[in-house]
Scaffold this motif. Structure first.
Motif, PDB file in Angstrom:
ATOM      1  N   SER A  71      38.840  48.636  42.290  1.00  0.00           N
ATOM      2  CA  SER A  71      38.497  47.379  42.977  1.00  0.00           C
ATOM      3  C   SER A  71      39.716  46.471  43.087  1.00  0.00           C
ATOM      4  O   SER A  71      39.975  45.893  44.147  1.00  0.00           O
ATOM      5  CB  SER A  71      37.407  46.621  42.220  1.00  0.00           C
ATOM      6  OG  SER A  71      36.295  47.437  42.080  1.00  0.00           O
ATOM      7  N   LEU A  72      40.458  46.348  41.983  1.00  0.00           N
ATOM      8  CA  LEU A  72      41.631  45.467  41.995  1.00  0.00           C
ATOM      9  C   LEU A  72      42.669  45.981  43.003  1.00  0.00           C
ATOM     10  O   LEU A  72      43.244  45.200  43.767  1.00  0.00           O
ATOM     11  CB  LEU A  72      42.229  45.384  40.590  1.00  0.00           C
ATOM     12  CG  LEU A  72      43.456  44.503  40.400  1.00  0.00           C
ATOM     13  CD1 LEU A  72      43.190  43.091  40.875  1.00  0.00           C
ATOM     14  CD2 LEU A  72      43.882  44.455  38.942  1.00  0.00           C
ATOM     15  N   LEU A 121      45.200  34.286  42.771  1.00  0.00           N
ATOM     16  CA  LEU A 121      43.893  34.037  43.398  1.00  0.00           C
ATOM     17  C   LEU A 121      42.991  35.282  43.315  1.00  0.00           C
ATOM     18  O   LEU A 121      41.805  35.187  43.013  1.00  0.00           O
ATOM     19  CB  LEU A 121      44.094  33.626  44.852  1.00  0.00           C
ATOM     20  CG  LEU A 121      43.038  32.704  45.397  1.00  0.00           C
ATOM     21  CD1 LEU A 121      43.266  31.293  44.879  1.00  0.00           C
ATOM     22  CD2 LEU A 121      43.082  32.670  46.909  1.00  0.00           C
ATOM     23  N   ARG A 132      41.881  35.726  39.717  1.00  0.00           N
ATOM     24  CA  ARG A 132      40.995  34.660  39.274  1.00  0.00           C
ATOM     25  C   ARG A 132      39.617  34.736  39.959  1.00  0.00           C
ATOM     26  O   ARG A 132      38.593  34.746  39.302  1.00  0.00           O
ATOM     27  CB  ARG A 132      41.660  33.318  39.592  1.00  0.00           C
ATOM     28  CG  ARG A 132      40.892  32.086  39.218  1.00  0.00           C
ATOM     29  CD  ARG A 132      40.806  31.914  37.754  1.00  0.00           C
ATOM     30  NE  ARG A 132      40.669  30.523  37.370  1.00  0.00           N
ATOM     31  CZ  ARG A 132      40.381  30.161  36.150  1.00  0.00           C
ATOM     32  NH1 ARG A 132      40.227  31.043  35.206  1.00  0.00           N
ATOM     33  NH2 ARG A 132      40.274  28.886  35.846  1.00  0.00           N
ATOM     34  N   TYR A 133      39.630  34.779  41.280  1.00  0.00           N
ATOM     35  CA  TYR A 133      38.370  34.653  42.008  1.00  0.00           C
ATOM     36  C   TYR A 133      37.698  35.991  42.302  1.00  0.00           C
ATOM     37  O   TYR A 133      36.482  36.071  42.308  1.00  0.00           O
ATOM     38  CB  TYR A 133      38.589  33.902  43.327  1.00  0.00           C
ATOM     39  CG  TYR A 133      38.669  32.414  43.103  1.00  0.00           C
ATOM     40  CD1 TYR A 133      37.510  31.646  43.036  1.00  0.00           C
ATOM     41  CD2 TYR A 133      39.877  31.791  42.909  1.00  0.00           C
ATOM     42  CE1 TYR A 133      37.574  30.298  42.802  1.00  0.00           C
ATOM     43  CE2 TYR A 133      39.950  30.438  42.673  1.00  0.00           C
ATOM     44  CZ  TYR A 133      38.793  29.691  42.622  1.00  0.00           C
ATOM     45  OH  TYR A 133      38.849  28.362  42.374  1.00  0.00           O
ATOM     46  N   PHE A 134      38.493  37.026  42.583  1.00  0.00           N
ATOM     47  CA  PHE A 134      37.875  38.293  42.976  1.00  0.00           C
ATOM     48  C   PHE A 134      37.659  39.208  41.774  1.00  0.00           C
ATOM     49  O   PHE A 134      36.952  40.192  41.858  1.00  0.00           O
ATOM     50  CB  PHE A 134      38.727  39.015  44.040  1.00  0.00           C
ATOM     51  CG  PHE A 134      39.015  38.181  45.262  1.00  0.00           C
ATOM     52  CD1 PHE A 134      38.292  37.030  45.543  1.00  0.00           C
ATOM     53  CD2 PHE A 134      40.008  38.548  46.150  1.00  0.00           C
ATOM     54  CE1 PHE A 134      38.561  36.255  46.655  1.00  0.00           C
ATOM     55  CE2 PHE A 134      40.289  37.796  47.277  1.00  0.00           C
ATOM     56  CZ  PHE A 134      39.562  36.632  47.516  1.00  0.00           C
ATOM     57  N   ASN A 135      38.336  38.900  40.652  1.00  0.00           N
ATOM     58  CA  ASN A 135      38.180  39.751  39.473  1.00  0.00           C
ATOM     59  C   ASN A 135      37.753  38.968  38.228  1.00  0.00           C
ATOM     60  O   ASN A 135      37.706  39.550  37.127  1.00  0.00           O
ATOM     61  CB  ASN A 135      39.472  40.519  39.197  1.00  0.00           C
ATOM     62  CG  ASN A 135      39.754  41.521  40.291  1.00  0.00           C
ATOM     63  OD1 ASN A 135      39.246  42.627  40.260  1.00  0.00           O
ATOM     64  ND2 ASN A 135      40.524  41.134  41.291  1.00  0.00           N
ATOM     65  N   ASP A 136      37.467  37.670  38.423  1.00  0.00           N
ATOM     66  CA  ASP A 136      36.914  36.824  37.347  1.00  0.00           C
ATOM     67  C   ASP A 136      37.712  36.831  36.045  1.00  0.00           C
ATOM     68  O   ASP A 136      37.143  36.914  34.964  1.00  0.00           O
ATOM     69  CB  ASP A 136      35.467  37.252  37.043  1.00  0.00           C
ATOM     70  CG  ASP A 136      34.538  36.805  38.142  1.00  0.00           C
ATOM     71  OD1 ASP A 136      34.764  35.720  38.689  1.00  0.00           O
ATOM     72  OD2 ASP A 136      33.606  37.560  38.464  1.00  0.00           O
ATOM     73  N   LEU A 137      39.020  36.757  36.138  1.00  0.00           N
ATOM     74  CA  LEU A 137      39.828  36.728  34.917  1.00  0.00           C
ATOM     75  C   LEU A 137      40.175  35.282  34.563  1.00  0.00           C
ATOM     76  O   LEU A 137      40.266  34.431  35.443  1.00  0.00           O
ATOM     77  CB  LEU A 137      41.112  37.540  35.097  1.00  0.00           C
ATOM     78  CG  LEU A 137      40.935  39.036  35.356  1.00  0.00           C
ATOM     79  CD1 LEU A 137      42.287  39.724  35.463  1.00  0.00           C
ATOM     80  CD2 LEU A 137      40.138  39.698  34.254  1.00  0.00           C
ATOM     81  N   SER A 138      40.382  35.032  33.272  1.00  0.00           N
ATOM     82  CA  SER A 138      40.718  33.672  32.847  1.00  0.00           C
ATOM     83  C   SER A 138      42.221  33.428  33.060  1.00  0.00           C
ATOM     84  O   SER A 138      42.988  34.374  33.232  1.00  0.00           O
ATOM     85  CB  SER A 138      40.379  33.481  31.378  1.00  0.00           C
ATOM     86  OG  SER A 138      41.247  34.259  30.600  1.00  0.00           O
ATOM     87  N   VAL A 139      42.600  32.147  32.993  1.00  0.00           N
ATOM     88  CA  VAL A 139      44.018  31.790  33.170  1.00  0.00           C
ATOM     89  C   VAL A 139      44.867  32.501  32.109  1.00  0.00           C
ATOM     90  O   VAL A 139      45.952  33.014  32.400  1.00  0.00           O
ATOM     91  CB  VAL A 139      44.198  30.257  33.095  1.00  0.00           C
ATOM     92  CG1 VAL A 139      45.660  29.883  32.983  1.00  0.00           C
ATOM     93  CG2 VAL A 139      43.600  29.598  34.327  1.00  0.00           C
TER      94      VAL A 139
END
Lengths: 181, 258
Positions: free
Chosen positions: A32-33, A135, A138-145
Motif C-alpha cells: 500500500s505504501l 503527507l 501521515r494521512y494515507f498510512n496513519d503514522l504519528s509524527v
C-alpha cells in the motif's frame, strides 16, 4: 518494546521461517505504501518485493534502536522514491522521443486516489518530495509524527514543519483552482 | 497582508490529538483571542477531512497472489553472505591440496591487508562532529524563551522552504514570514546578548542578513538569487545550527506559549 523483537532476533540467527512471518505481517502495508508513491500496482509490487529482499539481506545491520516496522518503512520510502524518480525520467524521455520509440506506456489506473477531488490530486502532485512523503505517511498510512521522524531520520519539528507547509501549499493550490473555475 | 502566527504549526497535531494538554490549552486560549486563526483552522480542518477520506483502489485481480508468492521467495534465496559462509564451511571440511593452497593464499592476503592498515597514513576525517548543545548561562523569562523557540521554528521553516525549492519547478518563499521574522530578529538578538549565548548570536546575525536579502528581492527575480541564498545557508550550516539551538531552547519550553 518492539512487538516484532522476537521474530527479528530469530531472523537474525538465520531462521527463515521467522522472516517469513515478518513478511506475511507487513506485505500488505508495504504494498500500500509503495502504491501511494507510484499509483501503479505493478511498479508498487516490484518495489515491495525489492524491499523484502533488501530487508532480508541487511537484517543483521538492523541495530534494533527503532521498531522493525520503522526500519522496514524507511526501506520502502527510499526504494519507492528511487522508483518514482526513474518513473518520472522514463515519462519525460517518452515525451521527448515520442515519435522515435514505440515503448508501451505504463498502465496508469483510472482513479489513482478514490474519494479525493481532482483539484486535491493536482495539488498533491505539486508538493516537494519531502512534503509529499510526510503527507503520505501521515494521512494515507496513519503514522504519528514520531514514527515519521524515525522513518525519515529527522527531528519531530522538521516533520511538523513539512506537514504544515504541505497543508498550506495544498490550501493555496485549492484556492487558486477555485478562482480559475 | 497575511501574517504568520506561531500557533499555526500546532493545527495539524491538534486534529490528530497529538498535542500535550498544555499545548492544547494554549492553542484553545489563543483561538479565543487571535483575529485570524479561527478562520485558518476551519480551512485547515476541511482539507484535513478531505485527506482523511483518501482510499486506495484495490489491486488488480491476481496481482496480490503473485506478489505474495514473490515476497515469499525473497527470503528463500541464499544471500551472498550465506553463500560465502557455506563455501568456507565446505572448504574447511575438506583436506585436499587445493584447500591447503587456498589456506596459504588467505594467510598471505590477510598479512598484506593487516600491514596496509597498520602502516598506511590515516585518511583525513570528512565528518566533523557538530558542536555540543550549549546550556543557557543566565536565567531569562519563560516568555523570552518561547519567543526565541518560535523564532527558531519559523527560521527552520524558511530554511527548509529554500532547501525544498530545488526539487520544484517553482520557487516557494514566504516573504511575509521572512519580514515578520526580520522584525523579531532584533529582540532575539537582544535576548542572545542577555544570556550570552554565542551560538544563538551567530545564528541570528546570519539569519538577519539572509532575511534582509529574501525580504528585499523582487518575487519575479527570486530564481536568479536562489543559488546564492542556498550557498550562504550551506556555508553557514544554518540548518544544522537551528536544530541544535531548537534542542537547547526546547528544554526550556514546557508550554506552547504563555
Amino acid at each position: 518494546m518492539d512487538p516484532d523483537r522476537r521474530l527479528v532476533r530469530f531472523a537474525k540467527s538465520g531462521n527463515t521461517a521467522a522472516f517469513g512471518s515478518l513478511v506475511r505481517k507487513y506485505r500488505d502495508p508495504v504494498l500500500s505504501l509503495a502504491y501511494d508513491y507510484l499509483h501503479d500496482y505493478e511498479l508498487a509490487k516490484d518495489v515491495a518485493q525489492d524491499t523484502f529482499v533488501k530487508a532480508f539481506r541487511h537484517i543483521n545491520e538492523f541495530r534494533e534502536q527503532s521498531f522493525f516496522s520503522t526500519w522496514l518503512y524507511r526501506i520502502v520510502v527510499n526504494t519507492a522514491l528511487d522508483a518514482r524518480k526513474s518513473q518520472k525520467r522514463r515519462k519525460a524521455e517518452r515525451g521527448l522521443f515520442k515519435e522515435k520509440t514505440a515503448e508501451p506506456s505504463v498502465q496508469a489506473p483510472a482513479e489513482p486516489f478514490l474519494n479525493l477531488d481532482d483539484s486535491v490530486i493536482q495539488a498533491l502532485n505539486r508538493l516537494s518530495e519531502n512534503q509529499y512523503t510526510v503527507l503520505v505517511l501521515r494521512y494515507f498510512n496513519d503514522l504519528s509524527v514520531r514514527e515519521i521522524a524515525g522513518i525519515l531520520e529527522c527531528s519531530e519539528n522538521t516533520v511538523r514543519i513539512h506537514l504544515h507547509r504541505a497543508m498550506q501549499k495544498l490550501q493555496a493550490e485549492l484556492r487558486r483552482g477555485k478562482k480559475k473555475r | 497582508m497575511r501574517s504568520f502566527c506561531d500557533f499555526e504549526i500546532y493545527f495539524e497535531g491538534y486534529f490528530h490529538g497529538e498535542l500535550s494538554p498544555a499545548e492544547e490549552l494554549a492553542l484553545q486560549k489563543h483561538l479565543q483571542t487571535c483575529p485570524t486563526c479561527p478562520t485558518r483552522i476551519e480551512a485547515y480542518y476541511s482539507l484535513h477531512s478531505a485527506l482523511k477520506g483518501y482510499r486506495r483502489p484495490l489491486p488488480p485481480a491476481g496481482l496480490r497472489q503473485s506478489y505474495y508468492q514473490q515476497a515469499a521467495l525473497s527470503y528463500e534465496r541464499e544471500t551472498f553472505t550465506q553463500k560465502f559462509i557455506l563455501l568456507l564451511y565446505r572448504l574447511t571440511s575438506s583436506r585436499s591440496p587445493a584447500f591447503r593452497f587456498a589456506q596459504l593464499l588467505m594467510l598471505v592476503l590477510s598479512g598484506l591487508i593487516a600491514g596496509w592498515i597498520l602502516f598506511s597514513s590515516p585518511e583525513p576525517k570528512l565528518y566533523i562532529p557538530p558542536p555540543s548543545v550549549t546550556s543557557l548561562s543566565s536565567p531569562v523569562s519563560q516568555e523570552e524563551i518561547n519567543y526565541v523557540y518560535y523564532y527558531l521554528l519559523a527560521s527552520e521553516m524558511i530554511l527548509l522552504d529554500i532547501e525544498n525549492s530545488m526539487e520544484q519547478a517553482e520557487i516557494y518563499l514566504d516573504r511575509e514570514l521572512a519580514q515578520t521574522l526580520l522584525i523579531k530578529t532584533f529582540r532575539v538578538h537582544e535576548i542572545a546578548l542577555q544570556i550570552n549565548n554565542l551560538q544563538l548570536l551567530n545564528f541570528v546575525s546570519q539569519m538577519q542578513l539572509l532575511l534582509h536579502q529574501i525580504s528585499n528581492i523582487n518575487p519575479t527575480e527570486i530564481s536568479d538569487y536562489i543559488d546564492t541564498i542556498k550557498m550562504v545557508i550551506k556555508e553557514a550550516k544554518l540548518l544544522s545550527n537551528v536544530k541544535i539551538l531548537e534542542r537547547t531552547f526546547k528544554n526550556f519550553h514546557p508550554q506552547a506559549g504563555t
